[in-house]
Design a protein around this motif. Structure first.
Motif, mmCIF file in Angstrom:
data_model
loop_
_atom_site.group_PDB
_atom_site.id
_atom_site.type_symbol
_atom_site.label_atom_id
_atom_site.label_comp_id
_atom_site.label_asym_id
_atom_site.label_seq_id
_atom_site.Cartn_x
_atom_site.Cartn_y
_atom_site.Cartn_z
ATOM 1 N N GLY A 53 0.759 -1.028 0.018
ATOM 2 C CA GLY A 53 -0.027 0.115 0.094
ATOM 3 C C GLY A 53 1.110 1.316 -0.041
ATOM 4 O O GLY A 53 0.480 2.090 -0.686
ATOM 5 N N ALA A 54 1.941 1.188 0.859
ATOM 6 C CA ALA A 54 2.734 2.422 0.728
ATOM 7 C C ALA A 54 3.654 2.594 -0.451
ATOM 8 O O ALA A 54 3.737 3.830 -1.055
ATOM 9 C CB ALA A 54 3.734 2.338 1.966
ATOM 10 N N ALA A 55 3.982 1.508 -1.088
ATOM 11 C CA ALA A 55 4.712 1.655 -2.397
ATOM 12 C C ALA A 55 3.624 2.113 -3.415
ATOM 13 O O ALA A 55 4.399 2.900 -4.092
ATOM 14 C CB ALA A 55 5.274 0.256 -2.873
ATOM 15 N N LEU A 56 2.341 1.680 -3.226
ATOM 16 C CA LEU A 56 1.376 2.157 -4.354
ATOM 17 C C LEU A 56 1.461 3.508 -4.521
ATOM 18 O O LEU A 56 1.287 4.376 -5.259
ATOM 19 C CB LEU A 56 0.320 1.385 -4.151
ATOM 20 C CG LEU A 56 -0.754 1.732 -5.351
ATOM 21 C CD1 LEU A 56 -0.296 1.301 -6.608
ATOM 22 C CD2 LEU A 56 -2.176 1.041 -4.995
ATOM 23 N N VAL A 57 1.139 4.145 -2.921
ATOM 24 C CA VAL A 57 1.025 5.511 -3.089
ATOM 25 C C VAL A 57 2.287 6.351 -3.190
ATOM 26 O O VAL A 57 2.265 7.599 -3.949
ATOM 27 C CB VAL A 57 0.568 5.739 -1.156
ATOM 28 C CG1 VAL A 57 0.694 7.487 -1.018
ATOM 29 C CG2 VAL A 57 -0.768 5.255 -1.344
ATOM 30 N N TYR A 58 3.412 5.839 -2.872
ATOM 31 C CA TYR A 58 4.686 6.310 -3.291
ATOM 32 C C TYR A 58 4.800 6.552 -4.879
ATOM 33 O O TYR A 58 5.051 7.740 -5.336
ATOM 34 C CB TYR A 58 5.826 5.587 -2.763
ATOM 35 C CG TYR A 58 6.090 5.743 -1.204
ATOM 36 C CD1 TYR A 58 6.013 7.039 -0.746
ATOM 37 C CD2 TYR A 58 6.862 4.846 -0.576
ATOM 38 C CE1 TYR A 58 6.280 7.232 0.672
ATOM 39 C CE2 TYR A 58 7.128 4.959 0.800
ATOM 40 C CZ TYR A 58 6.959 6.055 1.492
ATOM 41 O OH TYR A 58 7.222 6.336 2.694
ATOM 42 N N LEU A 59 4.611 5.368 -5.629
ATOM 43 C CA LEU A 59 4.928 5.442 -6.786
ATOM 44 C C LEU A 59 3.909 6.259 -7.722
ATOM 45 O O LEU A 59 4.324 7.114 -8.430
ATOM 46 C CB LEU A 59 4.917 4.004 -7.449
ATOM 47 C CG LEU A 59 6.097 3.300 -7.126
ATOM 48 C CD1 LEU A 59 5.899 1.533 -7.308
ATOM 49 C CD2 LEU A 59 7.325 3.562 -7.809
ATOM 50 N N LEU A 60 2.639 6.039 -7.480
ATOM 51 C CA LEU A 60 1.479 6.938 -8.166
ATOM 52 C C LEU A 60 1.610 8.278 -7.952
ATOM 53 O O LEU A 60 1.325 8.950 -8.708
ATOM 54 C CB LEU A 60 0.071 6.145 -7.840
ATOM 55 C CG LEU A 60 -0.283 4.963 -8.326
ATOM 56 C CD1 LEU A 60 -1.563 4.445 -8.226
ATOM 57 C CD2 LEU A 60 -0.007 4.882 -9.963
ATOM 58 N N GLY A 61 1.955 8.619 -6.460
ATOM 59 C CA GLY A 61 1.820 10.079 -6.008
ATOM 60 C C GLY A 61 3.231 10.985 -6.881
ATOM 61 O O GLY A 61 2.842 12.008 -7.321
#
Length: 475
Positions: free
Chosen positions: A270-278
């Motif tokens: 979840g953190a990785a998804l937010v990092y990458l998309l953000g």
């Protein structure tokens, strides 16, 4: 709450001077603490999978994400490649912690695994290193939060007002911890949800406003593609600190053998998804030449998407919620690490006291030490000493990772624990080696100065270990 602090009877006795006549309450008498200390209170409640996942995500994502896109923009969009590589390493580390928690689902995380594999001294170093990281990082998070608070409530640069605000921001999550695990979980879950609303707004909504012309060059600066990836990775390396959060609090998680591993992987993903998309969305909504000099990239992205200048206030609110959630989680982890070490006689016995499911003495010591460091920072009138201490934590935070992955390799190849099929043995060994390499990369990325000073800070704990050993020998 079920007591997971006692040493399993099936586990081999660890080596070291404190293993037999340990000073902690559990090792001294073998009895469980009072029901009030382990869940007899209505204020104590074990964490389910959603709260455990929120603990991982909340601790990984603090306030740094709101500056990350601007920090890596000078290297070009190739920095997204570095993000991808780091994500693979973080997932490998998360899976290793999940495997270790299945073997030994006790409170303490890395400390528990390292002590069981390599004995008291290695376990103490893991606990000491992680404990230092926790309370020093809390002071850093609070000071960072004051910067965002200044956007909403101008503090006019007054050191006294800023110091007071930083102390309040530290003590509020500490009070939630002292109130019991029921309130810790509630604060963590609510803060994680609230922080993700604006982050996902930019991460997903920004894709609808994406303009490829804003991306700038794929590779900026000199040094070639490998140099750009390495340089941006050095900035991003510590974005994933906190993947061990569920493992450290395994004793407070329902069905830890099943849920700790799931929460660790889900929280990291979840953190990785937010990092990458953000980061991708900010790259596509803010012009590159403006982004490299931006001090508030998410604010600039919101303003570019919807117009106006309200983005700064919106992002400041999100950052404050994010940091308060991280403070809440890291306060608990600091106390839990000291609690586990105390029960084995490696920390003073007071750290093993629990009320409402929380090691209250550990929480108080954590917030007091972080508060003293914060006061010293503001009273000294310079951030230099504070910056040095924060730099040291980038080293101390990764020492337990390195030792824990080494412990997993020991368990796999020693033949002493959980004999597994050759196919799974090979898979787990590859994961552990990948996580070990990732941990080494983290250490290298912290820089020569941090490693040098971090080693000095780490081995200052040897004096504490010597005193605890002497006390145990006398008893």
């Amino acid at each position: 709450m079920h007591d997971t602090g006692t040493v399993s009877s099936s586990a081999p006795a660890p080596a070291g001077p404190i293993a037999a006549p340990a000073q902690g309450p559990a090792s001294q008498t073998g009895h469980r603490p009072s029901p009030e200390g382990e869940g007899g209170s209505r204020h104590a409640r074990r964490f389910g999978l959603p709260v455990a996942t929120a603990l991982v995500m909340g601790n990984i994502i603090g306030g740094g994400i709101f500056l990350l896109p601007a920090s890596v923009a000078p290297y070009g969009t190739i920095s997204l490649v570095a993000f991808g590589v780091l994500t693979v390493g973080a997932i490998a580390l998360a899976l290793v912690f999940g495997r270790l928690a299945q073997r030994d689902p006790r409170t303490g995380g890395p400390y528990v695994y390292v002590r069981e594999a390599f004995g008291d001294f290695a376990g103490f170093l893991a606990a000491w290193s992680y404990w230092i990281t926790s309370w020093v990082s809390n002071a850093a998070l609070a000071v960072t939060a004051v910067g965002y608070l200044d956007v909403l409530l101008p503090l006019h640069g007054s050191p006294w007002l800023m110091m007071t605000a930083a102390l309040v921001l530290q003590w509020l999550p500490a009070l939630a911890n002292l109130a019991g695990t029921r309130y810790v979980g509630a604060v963590q879950l609510v803060s994680t949800v609230l922080k993700f609303v604006p982050l996902l707004l930019v991460a997903i909504g920004g894709l609808f406003f994406f303009d490829p012309d804003n991306l700038g060059p794929f590779q900026a600066g000199e040094g070639g593609a490998l140099g750009a990836v390495s340089a941006s990775a050095a900035i991003l390396l510590f974005s994933y600190l906190g993947v061990e959060s569920a493992a450290v609090s395994a004793g407070e998680v329902r069905d830890p053998r099943r849920n700790v591993g799931r929460a660790t992987v889900l929280g990291t993903l979840g953190a990785a998804l937010v990092y990458l998309l953000g980061t991708l969305s900010v790259f596509g909504t803010v012009a590159h030449d403006k982004l490299v000099t931006s001090s508030a990239p998410f604010s600039d992205a919101v303003n570019a998407m919807f117009g106006g200048t309200w983005g700064g206030a919106a992002v400041a609110c999100a950052a404050l919620v994010s940091i308060v959630g991280a403070l809440n989680g890291w306060t608990l982890l600091s106390a839990q690490t000291a609690y586990a070490a105390s029960r084995d006689g490696l920390f003073p016995a007071r750290f093993a006291e629990k009320r409402r499911g929380v090691p209250t003495f550990g929480v108080i010591v954590t917030v007091v030490l972080a508060s003293l460091l914060t006061v010293y920072n503001y009273m000294a009138g310079t951030a230099r000493v504070f910056e040095i201490l924060v730099l040291i934590t980038t080293f101390t935070a990764t020492v337990p990772y390195l030792l824990a992955t080494a412990a997993q390799l020991y368990f796999l190849f020693s033949g002493q624990r959980d004999r597994v099929r050759p196919a799974r043995l090979a898979r787990d060994a590859v994961l552990a080696l990948a996580a070990f390499g990732f941990s080494m990369w983290l250490l290298a990325g912290s820089g020569y100065s941090a490693v040098y000073q971090g080693v000095l800070f780490l081995f200052a704990g040897v004096l504490v270990y010597a005193l605890m050993s002497a006390r145990a020998a006398r008893s």
